[in-house]
Design a protein around this motif. Structure first.
Motif, PDB file in Angstrom:
ATOM      1  N   GLY A  98       1.325  -1.594   0.518  1.00 27.61           N
ATOM      2  CA  GLY A  98       0.044   0.166  -0.373  1.00 27.61           C
ATOM      3  C   GLY A  98       0.608   1.541  -0.218  1.00 27.61           C
ATOM      4  N   CYS A  99       2.417   1.629   0.051  1.00 25.96           N
ATOM      5  CA  CYS A  99       3.152   2.053   0.152  1.00 25.96           C
ATOM      6  C   CYS A  99       3.644   2.714  -1.791  1.00 25.96           C
ATOM      7  N   PRO A 100       3.087   3.583  -1.894  1.00 31.07           N
ATOM      8  CA  PRO A 100       3.666   4.499  -2.952  1.00 31.07           C
ATOM      9  C   PRO A 100       5.290   4.502  -2.880  1.00 31.07           C
ATOM     10  N   ARG A 101       5.756   4.572  -3.988  1.00 29.57           N
ATOM     11  CA  ARG A 101       7.182   4.695  -4.504  1.00 29.57           C
ATOM     12  C   ARG A 101       8.222   5.601  -4.971  1.00 29.57           C
ATOM     13  N   MET A 102       8.996   6.243  -5.019  1.00 26.85           N
ATOM     14  CA  MET A 102       8.841   7.404  -6.053  1.00 26.85           C
ATOM     15  C   MET A 102      10.684   7.623  -5.834  1.00 26.85           C
ATOM     16  N   LEU A 103      11.202   8.305  -6.888  1.00 29.53           N
ATOM     17  CA  LEU A 103      12.462   8.350  -7.118  1.00 29.53           C
ATOM     18  C   LEU A 103      12.295  10.442  -6.840  1.00 29.53           C
ATOM     19  N   THR A 104      13.204  10.947  -6.003  1.00 34.23           N
ATOM     20  CA  THR A 104      13.760  11.968  -6.164  1.00 34.23           C
ATOM     21  C   THR A 104      15.159  12.617  -7.318  1.00 34.23           C
ATOM     22  N   THR A 105      15.336  13.490  -7.497  1.00 29.56           N
ATOM     23  CA  THR A 105      16.737  13.328  -8.751  1.00 29.56           C
ATOM     24  C   THR A 105      16.891  14.378  -8.262  1.00 29.56           C
ATOM     25  N   ALA A 106      18.252  15.033  -9.041  1.00 30.81           N
ATOM     26  CA  ALA A 106      18.298  16.319  -8.833  1.00 30.81           C
ATOM     27  C   ALA A 106      19.202  16.520  -9.828  1.00 30.81           C
ATOM     28  N   LEU A 107      19.512  17.883 -10.823  1.00 34.97           N
ATOM     29  CA  LEU A 107      20.948  17.661 -11.488  1.00 34.97           C
ATOM     30  C   LEU A 107      22.132  18.736 -10.750  1.00 34.97           C
ATOM     31  N   LEU A 108      22.745  18.559 -10.009  1.00 35.76           N
ATOM     32  CA  LEU A 108      24.282  18.941  -9.387  1.00 35.76           C
ATOM     33  C   LEU A 108      25.058  19.575  -9.843  1.00 35.76           C
ATOM     34  N   LYS A 109      25.442  20.852  -9.879  1.00 35.35           N
ATOM     35  CA  LYS A 109      26.877  21.377 -10.448  1.00 35.35           C
ATOM     36  C   LYS A 109      27.895  21.634  -9.218  1.00 35.35           C
ATOM     37  N   HIS A 110      28.984  20.427  -9.264  1.00 32.22           N
ATOM     38  CA  HIS A 110      29.736  20.999  -8.610  1.00 32.22           C
ATOM     39  C   HIS A 110      31.020  21.305  -8.744  1.00 32.22           C
ATOM     40  N   ASN A 111      31.592  22.309  -7.494  1.00 39.76           N
ATOM     41  CA  ASN A 111      32.698  23.040  -7.890  1.00 39.76           C
ATOM     42  C   ASN A 111      34.071  22.907  -8.693  1.00 39.76           C
ATOM     43  N   ALA A 112      33.970  21.146  -8.415  1.00 36.94           N
ATOM     44  CA  ALA A 112      35.213  21.160  -8.602  1.00 36.94           C
ATOM     45  C   ALA A 112      35.231  20.642 -10.395  1.00 36.94           C
ATOM     46  N   TRP A 113      34.142  20.947 -10.210  1.00 37.32           N
ATOM     47  CA  TRP A 113      33.804  19.207 -11.560  1.00 37.32           C
ATOM     48  C   TRP A 113      33.032  20.575 -12.599  1.00 37.32           C
ATOM     49  N   ASP A 114      33.393  20.272 -13.904  1.00 38.63           N
ATOM     50  CA  ASP A 114      32.991  21.772 -15.369  1.00 38.63           C
ATOM     51  C   ASP A 114      31.722  20.786 -16.052  1.00 38.63           C
ATOM     52  N   LYS A 115      31.685  19.918 -15.332  1.00 39.48           N
ATOM     53  CA  LYS A 115      30.159  19.435 -15.736  1.00 39.48           C
ATOM     54  C   LYS A 115      29.778  18.989 -15.038  1.00 39.48           C
ATOM     55  N   PRO A 116      28.027  19.553 -15.304  1.00 37.62           N
ATOM     56  CA  PRO A 116      27.026  18.638 -14.143  1.00 37.62           C
ATOM     57  C   PRO A 116      26.697  17.119 -13.528  1.00 37.62           C
TER      58      PRO A 116
END
Length: 259
Positions: A117-135
């Motif tokens: 009976g529990c809904p299931r989900m995901l949380t997703t983020a596009l992140l950019k770290h200071n040390a890396w050129d690409k997200p």
């Protein structure tokens, strides 16, 4: 040639706040949870089983981290797939909450069938770290504890989502499935063209049920997957203090380069 920069990622099932857990209720072990996070100092954490009250306390007691995510119920309350990242190192470019169901943008929706009976989900983020050129993409989830078919469909939805990413990714979660399960092999096989690996492969059982399970009974159900380079992964020790643990799951960490 520049040396690769590795960041620490963590998957941490906090165990829902349940007064029936006695000394191990979240209220009682909250300080241990916070101390564990500060001790490990991950760059990004994927939490599971975080209720509204737990989420509020974490936001108040994790200085230096930004906490994101909503509840899985149709009113956006309830357990969340919370993401926390170091505020002075990581920039949030976008955030999305999706339900593992045929209608992923309908809050509280499920696959039905053998799903609990529990809904299931995901949380997703596009992140950019200071040390890396690409997200990069960070995805956090918690698959169903009852339905094998629901877990497989959930894994398929994760695969479809991640297959569409052009950025490198890290996927954390409690998958409620052991390494030989079809839903786990689906993730690495279907995403093989991305070079996806299970950073936590080879780790021992992660669910110990507040120390009730001897090592041979512990199930490996917590994972960190990536198409980056993983150089080290480990279980965070949880030695009880007067019978109190930080959770009923071991937190797992991995050092990953996505540059």
């Amino acid at each position: 040639m520049e040396q690769a920069i590795y960041l620490k990622f963590m998957s941490f099932n906090l165990r829902v706040d349940n007064t029936g857990d006695g000394i191990n209720s979240f209220t009682n072990r909250f300080d241990r949870v916070v101390a564990t996070i500060h001790q490990e100092a991950p760059c990004v954490v994927g939490f599971q089983e975080v209720t509204d009250q737990m989420r509020a306390r974490l936001r108040d007691h994790l200085p230096g981290y930004t906490v994101q995510g909503c509840g899985r119920e149709k009113n956006y309350h309830g357990e969340s797939m919370l993401i926390a990242y170091r505020t002075n190192e990581v920039e949030l470019l976008s955030l999305d909450n999706l339900w593992l169901s045929p209608t992923p943008r309908v809050a509280g929706s499920t696959f039905g069938g053998d799903q609990s009976g529990c809904p299931r989900m995901l949380t997703t983020a596009l992140l950019k770290h200071n040390a890396w050129d690409k997200p990069f993409r960070f995805v956090n989830t918690h698959l169903d504890h009852m339905g094998a078919n629901a877990r497989y469909l959930g894994a398929m939805e994760l695969v479809q989502l991640i297959s569409g990413y052009s950025e490198k990714f890290v996927l954390t979660g409690d998958f409620n499935a052991t390494p030989e399960a079809p839903e786990i092999s689906l993730i690495t096989s279907a995403l093989a063209t991305k070079g996806t690996v299970d950073c936590t492969a080879g780790l021992e059982g992660t669910f110990h049920n507040f120390g009730r399970y001897a090592p041979e009974r512990r199930l490996k159900i917590d994972y960190i997957f990536t198409d980056g380079v993983c150089r080290h992964a480990y279980i965070v020790p949880d030695e009880p203090v007067n019978g109190q643990y930080y959770s009923d799951h071991f937190a797992v960490c991995a050092e990953i380069s996505l540059s």
